[in-house]
Design an enzyme around this catalytic site. Structure first.
Site, short mmCIF file in Angstrom:
data_model
loop_
_atom_site.label_atom_id
_atom_site.label_comp_id
_atom_site.label_asym_id
_atom_site.label_seq_id
_atom_site.Cartn_x
_atom_site.Cartn_y
_atom_site.Cartn_z
N LYS A 66 0.82 -1.22 0.00
CA LYS A 66 0.00 0.00 0.00
C LYS A 66 0.85 1.27 0.00
O LYS A 66 0.43 2.32 0.44
CB LYS A 66 -0.98 0.02 1.19
CG LYS A 66 -1.90 -1.17 1.24
CD LYS A 66 -2.75 -1.23 0.02
CE LYS A 66 -3.68 -2.43 0.03
NZ LYS A 66 -4.30 -2.66 -1.26
N THR A 69 3.50 1.43 -4.98
CA THR A 69 4.35 0.80 -5.99
C THR A 69 3.58 0.49 -7.27
O THR A 69 4.07 0.72 -8.37
CB THR A 69 5.01 -0.49 -5.45
OG1 THR A 69 3.99 -1.38 -4.99
CG2 THR A 69 5.98 -0.18 -4.34
#
Length: 155
Positions: A66, A69
């Site tokens: 989270k 990425t």
């Protein structure tokens, strides 16, 4: 949307020496459609576009869950000179994948032209104790990208 992306990509690659004959252009179009439609599938089923090869990544995106990425990878994937691996490979952090060797790892990368940058994203490399040394052993000058998400201030 995919048609627009394919059209723009073909226009850009055509100016960089992609085939111009009708038959070759149609084959290139078919190859590019396969490239765009197989984002979530294994790359072994792809047709190799003329003038491309599979290369180890120039850049690896690492990070935390989270942490942005996937968003970063999807934004970079829009650029015509960037190609991205379809899935998280987990080559450097999972022993069962690492023992398969560098040729197996390369086989999971997308086909790319000489002027394109290949990027892989596996956030798990960030927390793996063995990943840094393994990545360095493969390519000591590889670029690692770690997206940073701002933490909201508590008031």
């Amino acid at each position: 949307m995919a048609f627009l992306l394919v059209s723009a990509y073909l226009f850009l690659t055509h100016t960089h020496g992609a085939p111009a004959e009708n038959g070759a252009l149609m084959e290139t179009l078919k190859s590019q459609v396969i490239l765009f439609s197989n984002k979530s599938e294994h790359y072994s089923s792809q047709v190799r576009p003329p003038g491309t090869s599979r290369r180890i990544p120039h850049t690896i995106i690492i990070g935390v869950r989270k942490g942005g990425t996937r968003a970063l990878l999807e934004m970079l994937d829009v650029h015509p000179n960037i190609v991205v691996a379809a899935t998280e490979v987990h080559f450097f952090d999972w022993d069962e994948n690492y023992v398969k060797g560098i040729d197996w790892y390369r086989s999971l990368m997308p086909f790319s032209y000489e002027n394109q940058i290949t990027i892989e994203k596996t956030p798990g490399y960030f927390t793996s104790p063995q990943a840094p040394e393994r990545i360095h052993d493969m390519n000591s000058s590889i670029k690692l990208v770690i997206p940073a998400r701002p933490i909201p201030l508590v008031q």
